[in-house]
Scaffold this motif. Sequence first.
Motif, mmCIF file in Angstrom:
data_model
loop_
_atom_site.group_PDB
_atom_site.id
_atom_site.type_symbol
_atom_site.label_atom_id
_atom_site.label_comp_id
_atom_site.label_asym_id
_atom_site.label_seq_id
_atom_site.Cartn_x
_atom_site.Cartn_y
_atom_site.Cartn_z
ATOM 1 N N TYR A 104 7.642 11.698 6.328
ATOM 2 C CA TYR A 104 6.233 12.093 6.230
ATOM 3 C C TYR A 104 5.770 12.412 4.803
ATOM 4 O O TYR A 104 4.651 12.895 4.614
ATOM 5 C CB TYR A 104 5.933 13.297 7.151
ATOM 6 N N GLY A 105 6.616 12.166 3.811
ATOM 7 C CA GLY A 105 6.246 12.462 2.432
ATOM 8 C C GLY A 105 6.380 11.251 1.537
ATOM 9 O O GLY A 105 5.896 10.165 1.855
ATOM 10 N N MET A 106 7.045 11.420 0.377
ATOM 11 C CA MET A 106 7.284 10.312 -0.540
ATOM 12 C C MET A 106 8.287 9.337 0.065
ATOM 13 O O MET A 106 9.196 9.761 0.786
ATOM 14 C CB MET A 106 7.835 10.841 -1.872
ATOM 15 N N PRO A 107 8.153 8.047 -0.191
ATOM 16 C CA PRO A 107 9.124 7.078 0.323
ATOM 17 C C PRO A 107 10.539 7.431 -0.118
ATOM 18 O O PRO A 107 10.781 7.735 -1.284
ATOM 19 C CB PRO A 107 8.660 5.753 -0.300
ATOM 20 N N SER A 108 11.460 7.381 0.830
ATOM 21 C CA SER A 108 12.840 7.771 0.517
ATOM 22 C C SER A 108 13.783 6.580 0.410
ATOM 23 O O SER A 108 14.926 6.740 -0.030
ATOM 24 C CB SER A 108 13.364 8.731 1.592
ATOM 25 N N GLU A 109 13.346 5.392 0.805
ATOM 26 C CA GLU A 109 14.214 4.225 0.724
ATOM 27 C C GLU A 109 14.634 3.985 -0.726
ATOM 28 O O GLU A 109 13.800 3.834 -1.601
ATOM 29 C CB GLU A 109 13.489 2.997 1.264
ATOM 30 N N GLY A 110 15.939 3.992 -0.943
ATOM 31 C CA GLY A 110 16.442 3.808 -2.300
ATOM 32 C C GLY A 110 16.392 5.070 -3.140
ATOM 33 O O GLY A 110 16.615 5.017 -4.352
ATOM 34 N N GLY A 111 16.113 6.223 -2.507
ATOM 35 C CA GLY A 111 16.064 7.489 -3.234
ATOM 36 C C GLY A 111 17.411 7.836 -3.844
ATOM 37 O O GLY A 111 18.456 7.609 -3.231
ATOM 38 N N SER A 250 2.442 6.812 -1.386
ATOM 39 C CA SER A 250 3.040 6.160 -0.221
ATOM 40 C C SER A 250 3.525 4.760 -0.570
ATOM 41 O O SER A 250 4.340 4.186 0.140
ATOM 42 C CB SER A 250 2.014 6.074 0.920
ATOM 43 N N GLY A 251 3.014 4.215 -1.659
ATOM 44 C CA GLY A 251 3.389 2.869 -2.060
ATOM 45 C C GLY A 251 4.524 2.807 -3.059
ATOM 46 O O GLY A 251 4.871 1.709 -3.528
ATOM 47 N N TRP A 252 5.110 3.959 -3.409
ATOM 48 C CA TRP A 252 6.154 3.956 -4.438
ATOM 49 C C TRP A 252 7.394 3.204 -3.967
ATOM 50 O O TRP A 252 7.823 3.334 -2.817
ATOM 51 C CB TRP A 252 6.540 5.378 -4.820
ATOM 52 N N ASP A 253 7.973 2.416 -4.859
ATOM 53 C CA ASP A 253 9.186 1.647 -4.586
ATOM 54 C C ASP A 253 10.307 2.199 -5.459
ATOM 55 O O ASP A 253 10.289 2.036 -6.682
ATOM 56 C CB ASP A 253 8.947 0.164 -4.899
ATOM 57 N N ASN A 254 11.279 2.866 -4.833
ATOM 58 C CA ASN A 254 12.382 3.469 -5.579
ATOM 59 C C ASN A 254 13.329 2.434 -6.172
ATOM 60 O O ASN A 254 14.084 2.747 -7.098
ATOM 61 C CB ASN A 254 13.167 4.421 -4.671
ATOM 62 N N TYR A 255 13.320 1.229 -5.621
ATOM 63 C CA TYR A 255 14.195 0.182 -6.144
ATOM 64 C C TYR A 255 13.617 -0.425 -7.425
ATOM 65 O O TYR A 255 14.309 -0.638 -8.404
ATOM 66 C CB TYR A 255 14.396 -0.923 -5.100
ATOM 67 N N ASN A 257 11.153 1.057 -9.093
ATOM 68 C CA ASN A 257 10.665 2.157 -9.920
ATOM 69 C C ASN A 257 9.207 1.934 -10.330
ATOM 70 O O ASN A 257 8.817 2.129 -11.483
ATOM 71 C CB ASN A 257 11.525 2.321 -11.176
ATOM 72 N N SER A 258 8.412 1.517 -9.350
ATOM 73 C CA SER A 258 7.001 1.244 -9.610
ATOM 74 C C SER A 258 6.178 1.503 -8.350
ATOM 75 O O SER A 258 6.726 1.640 -7.242
ATOM 76 C CB SER A 258 6.816 -0.208 -10.063
ATOM 77 N N ASP A 259 4.866 1.554 -8.529
ATOM 78 C CA ASP A 259 3.963 1.865 -7.421
ATOM 79 C C ASP A 259 3.200 0.622 -6.988
ATOM 80 O O ASP A 259 2.612 -0.076 -7.814
ATOM 81 C CB ASP A 259 2.982 2.957 -7.863
ATOM 82 N N ASP A 260 3.211 0.352 -5.702
ATOM 83 C CA ASP A 260 2.433 -0.737 -5.140
ATOM 84 C C ASP A 260 1.246 -0.114 -4.413
ATOM 85 O O ASP A 260 1.353 0.292 -3.257
ATOM 86 C CB ASP A 260 3.286 -1.570 -4.174
ATOM 87 N N ILE A 261 0.124 -0.011 -5.109
ATOM 88 C CA ILE A 261 -1.045 0.676 -4.561
ATOM 89 C C ILE A 261 -1.526 0.022 -3.270
ATOM 90 O O ILE A 261 -1.954 0.702 -2.333
ATOM 91 C CB ILE A 261 -2.184 0.715 -5.605
ATOM 92 N N SER A 262 -1.450 -1.279 -3.201
ATOM 93 C CA SER A 262 -1.922 -1.977 -2.005
ATOM 94 C C SER A 262 -1.082 -1.656 -0.780
ATOM 95 O O SER A 262 -1.561 -1.729 0.357
ATOM 96 C CB SER A 262 -1.926 -3.494 -2.241
ATOM 97 N N ALA A 263 0.179 -1.290 -0.994
ATOM 98 C CA ALA A 263 1.071 -0.981 0.124
ATOM 99 C C ALA A 263 0.886 0.451 0.626
ATOM 100 O O ALA A 263 1.250 0.768 1.762
ATOM 101 C CB ALA A 263 2.526 -1.177 -0.292
ATOM 102 N N ALA A 264 0.313 1.312 -0.218
ATOM 103 C CA ALA A 264 0.238 2.738 0.098
ATOM 104 C C ALA A 264 -0.512 3.031 1.386
ATOM 105 O O ALA A 264 -0.172 3.962 2.118
ATOM 106 C CB ALA A 264 -0.405 3.491 -1.063
ATOM 107 N N SER A 265 -1.542 2.271 1.668
ATOM 108 C CA SER A 265 -2.332 2.494 2.883
ATOM 109 C C SER A 265 -2.181 1.351 3.879
ATOM 110 O O SER A 265 -3.005 1.189 4.774
ATOM 111 C CB SER A 265 -3.817 2.664 2.528
ATOM 112 N N SER A 266 -1.114 0.578 3.736
ATOM 113 C CA SER A 266 -0.931 -0.602 4.573
ATOM 114 C C SER A 266 -0.805 -0.270 6.056
ATOM 115 O O SER A 266 -1.150 -1.083 6.914
ATOM 116 C CB SER A 266 0.296 -1.392 4.111
ATOM 117 N N GLY A 267 -0.318 0.927 6.367
ATOM 118 C CA GLY A 267 -0.164 1.310 7.765
ATOM 119 C C GLY A 267 -1.449 1.799 8.414
ATOM 120 O O GLY A 267 -1.538 1.873 9.648
ATOM 121 N N ASN A 268 -2.444 2.152 7.601
ATOM 122 C CA ASN A 268 -3.691 2.701 8.147
ATOM 123 C C ASN A 268 -4.317 1.787 9.188
ATOM 124 O O ASN A 268 -4.876 2.237 10.189
ATOM 125 C CB ASN A 268 -4.702 2.942 7.024
#
Length: 285
Positions: A104-111, A250-255, A257-268
């Motif tokens: 429910y917070g920052m993306p953890s995949e690849g944290g 919500s769009g941050w990619d830990n792999y 190390n960048s932000d995908d703004i378009s992905a941040a609200s993709s689930g809405n």
Amino acid sequence: MSEQTYSSFAVVGAGPSIGLKIVSALLETGASVVVLSRAPKDVPPGAKLVIVDYASTSSVAQVLKEHGVEVIVSALSFYALEAQGPLAQAAKDTGVKLFVPSEYGMPSEGGKEGHLLAKSNFAEYLKSLGVPSLRVYAGMFAEYIPWLTGVPDTGKMLIIGKGDKSASFTSISDVAGFLAYVLTTLPPSQLHDVSFRIEGERISLSSVGALYRASATKSSVVTEYVDKLPESFVKQSFLQNKFEQGRVSSGWDNYKNSDDISAASSGNELWKDHRFKSVKEALDL
């Protein structure tokens, strides 16, 4: 033939922040909800409370089997995340069909550090057990902004650095409502081993400060830019430094190390016809 959606849930970590709101949101869909707790607590009417030792896999498994639980939803705090291990094993032993870990917070995949690493490792553990998982990322709860910036303690909005990095903020009610909606509406094939990214509003902390200044009731809260927060603000300092790095999205990619703004609200778009709350609405500014 269409897939049958899920209707029986167990919620663990049903505290006043997000857990109880998830319980209420699930109940509103007509779902069957059992709340697993280590101690007595008040739960919304319609939910069943069961006191159980999380560390006892056999005890948890017995409860899950007795109530025909299809999905476990965890809302455990960071300090209780280790309790998810025995719960996952119980899910495996009883054939639970889906586990929603506490995210429910920052993306953890690849944290690679702290709670992000712990959450990422747990998702891998679920995979090793063969238990499907659903992860929901929402940036940060909008209602936590006052705590994050020290408003209750100092009467000021303390911001490390310039506070000009945009971040994802989503209201707690929207996170709970979204989760309940997708769990009871989407077919299981769309829920297994996926992550959904939602966002109520993308805004910087400095812009939130402007909302305070323009508020009819909270304009007395002054924004102050600082090099560091008071020593007692340990978790707030950790998170605000993540803001400065642009990672609270919500769009941050830990792999990458960048932000995908378009992905941040993709689930809405999955929550059809729903309007997510703005930060101004969530904070009643």
